[in-house]
Enzyme design. Sequence first.
Site, PDB file in Angstrom:
ATOM      1  N   HIS A  52       4.712  -2.460   4.180  1.00 32.02           N
ATOM      2  CA  HIS A  52       3.523  -1.807   3.619  1.00 32.02           C
ATOM      3  C   HIS A  52       2.376  -1.826   4.628  1.00 32.02           C
ATOM      4  O   HIS A  52       1.589  -2.766   4.636  1.00 32.02           O
ATOM      5  CB  HIS A  52       3.052  -2.557   2.368  1.00 32.02           C
ATOM      6  CG  HIS A  52       3.995  -2.466   1.220  1.00 32.02           C
ATOM      7  ND1 HIS A  52       3.817  -1.560   0.193  1.00 32.02           N
ATOM      8  CD2 HIS A  52       5.115  -3.161   0.914  1.00 32.02           C
ATOM      9  CE1 HIS A  52       4.795  -1.712  -0.690  1.00 32.02           C
ATOM     10  NE2 HIS A  52       5.585  -2.677  -0.279  1.00 32.02           N
ATOM     11  N   CYS A  73       8.007   1.774   1.747  1.00 34.31           N
ATOM     12  CA  CYS A  73       8.847   0.846   0.981  1.00 34.31           C
ATOM     13  C   CYS A  73       9.863   1.613   0.137  1.00 34.31           C
ATOM     14  O   CYS A  73      10.782   2.181   0.692  1.00 34.31           O
ATOM     15  CB  CYS A  73       7.980  -0.109   0.167  1.00 34.31           C
ATOM     16  SG  CYS A  73       8.857  -1.647  -0.154  1.00 34.31           S
ATOM     17  N   GLU A 106      -0.237  -0.225   4.501  1.00 33.37           N
ATOM     18  CA  GLU A 106      -1.535  -0.024   3.811  1.00 33.37           C
ATOM     19  C   GLU A 106      -2.292  -1.326   3.577  1.00 33.37           C
ATOM     20  O   GLU A 106      -3.502  -1.325   3.389  1.00 33.37           O
ATOM     21  CB  GLU A 106      -1.338   0.714   2.489  1.00 33.37           C
ATOM     22  CG  GLU A 106      -0.685  -0.057   1.354  1.00 33.37           C
ATOM     23  CD  GLU A 106       0.839   0.018   1.348  1.00 33.37           C
ATOM     24  OE1 GLU A 106       1.435   0.319   2.408  1.00 33.37           O
ATOM     25  OE2 GLU A 106       1.444  -0.246   0.283  1.00 33.37           O
TER      26      GLU A 106
HETATM   27  N1  GLN Z   1      12.001  -1.493  -5.422  1.00 33.94           N
HETATM   28  C1  GLN Z   1      12.216  -1.560  -4.020  1.00 33.94           C
HETATM   29  C2  GLN Z   1      12.727  -2.916  -3.581  1.00 33.94           C
HETATM   30  O1  GLN Z   1      12.585  -3.890  -4.265  1.00 33.94           O
HETATM   31  C3  GLN Z   1      10.964  -1.186  -3.251  1.00 33.94           C
HETATM   32  C4  GLN Z   1       9.806  -2.087  -3.493  1.00 33.94           C
HETATM   33  C5  GLN Z   1       8.487  -1.488  -3.073  1.00 33.94           C
HETATM   34  O2  GLN Z   1       8.361  -0.272  -2.924  1.00 33.94           O
HETATM   35  N2  GLN Z   1       7.473  -2.304  -2.929  1.00 33.94           N
HETATM   36  O3  GLN Z   1      13.293  -3.048  -2.527  1.00 33.94           O
END
Ligand code: GLN
Length: 535
Positions: free
Chosen positions: A511, A385, A513
């Site tokens: 994600h 992410c 995970e």
């Molecule tokens: N802050 C980033 C976004 O909003 C990544 C979010 C995250 O890592 N869950 O796109």
Amino acid sequence: MAETRYIFVTGGVASSLGKGIISSSIGKLLQARGYKVTIQKFDPYINIDPGTLNPYEHGECYVTVDGHEADLDLGHYERFLSIETRKANSITTGRIYKSVIDKERRGDYLGKTVQVIPHITDEIKRNIKYLGNDKNNKYDFVITEIGGTVGDIESLPYMESIRQLKWELGPNALCVHLTYVPFLAAAKELKTKPTQHSVKELQSLGIQPDILVLRSEHNLSANLRKKVALFCNVEEAAVVQSMDVPTIYEVPLMMQEQNVDKTILRKMGLPIGEDPELIPWRNFLTRRSNATKEVRIALVGKYAELQDAYKSILESLSQAAIYNDRKLKIESVQSEGITTANVAEKLSHVDGIVICPGFGSRGIEGKLVAAQYTRENNIPTFGICLGMQCLAIEFAKNVLGYANANSVEFDEKTPHNIIDIMEEQKAITNMGGTMRLGAFECVVKKNTKAYEAYQKEHIQERHRHRYEFNNAYRDEFEKAGMKCVGVNPESDLVEIVEIPELKWYVGTQFHPEYSSTVLHPHPLFMSFIKAAIEN
Ligand code: GLN
């Protein structure tokens, strides 16, 4: 089995005794006997969901396939049972009250005075039975874990709802109460008084626990358990202990040895049958204890030494390590402290690094330095992410030569908005819901690291972010060697990037995970750990 059975898991004496693990373990044992099980958590706080909670206070925010930001205990439920949970599995007091207040404003209560009993308790009961009434998933068991401890002001309406449901449902409802038996070193004695008090408290609310699980650091004698049984009106065979074990994944076996599942079935009038062998589960534990060689992974994140903030990532790495016959050695590296001067000292000795997800600019510089270091030194790297966004920004800065490359999250005016909010997302932002949440489709290109891992083209993975890779830069990235190898077929958004020249340098906007379980480790984590070992 026609009717749904309800099991309530409450806790007393102290928090953090592991109600989530006990709930998951009971669920696991019933599931292994062929029953269809789901687990639900009620959190007694006023937030609508944990989405806005600080990880320092509440650990990671878990995301369900249907896009709900949920308590991290749902991660345990999914990892133990290999089930998918949904919005209905994670409920807060805030949501209960909001729904009651919305109904009141709509006039649903026809002028009645709206009160905790019956309106709040009815709403709680409705949410418990909702899972039991789910037409698409005919559950044999709904396990409901109540956050907090008995006696908290906040948990009273939940306790009252359990009292009512136990009354209504008779043998189809059962309460498992988890307490703590401390050891007083000076007196060299285990003390059951806190447990007795906690059960009294529960009884004073009209709930008689059916099963007591005593958490303790020491083995509890049969005599001690007998005493607890006597004082608490609980059958002797239903007083079990939960000693500290090397891994939470041993807890189901510990519960099985003490016949917790059989006691439940007997009390609920269900046939008992053979004990399930739990062969794949036991194999996992055997591999775990046989793995002695280490694989060293650095976790580069905003929060170091904060286990719960990256709970699912740690679990996914550990599962993948075990299935690769390695013991996971984690080094938490706080990204704020990484500079070009010390990056080698911090990262040169590890086998692989994960650049963690996150929000806000704190520690971003360090993540970019780490990404550059591992790219230039060909150390297996997994960006998740925000981590993936960092891989892309670093590539734009140091390979494409855009010194000011950035994400709009950190610099609204950046001339090189490698990561930006996409048009469709802006529209959603204006309506209040600001994030891309939940599972989305992704098509994986063949002959890539990602495809090698998944062995299929069509995947679904969970998201939780606002910003996206800016497609205006896609061609340039591809020409310079960072490939966009996973793309959402509907929106054309980039979901996976990688540098094929390197051993393993992969970033995912989603994600992975959240969907790695004990019996089904995630293919990307498996492939990353394999590359780290080969490194
Ligand atoms: N802050 C980033 C976004 O909003 C990544 C979010 C995250 O890592 N869950 O796109």
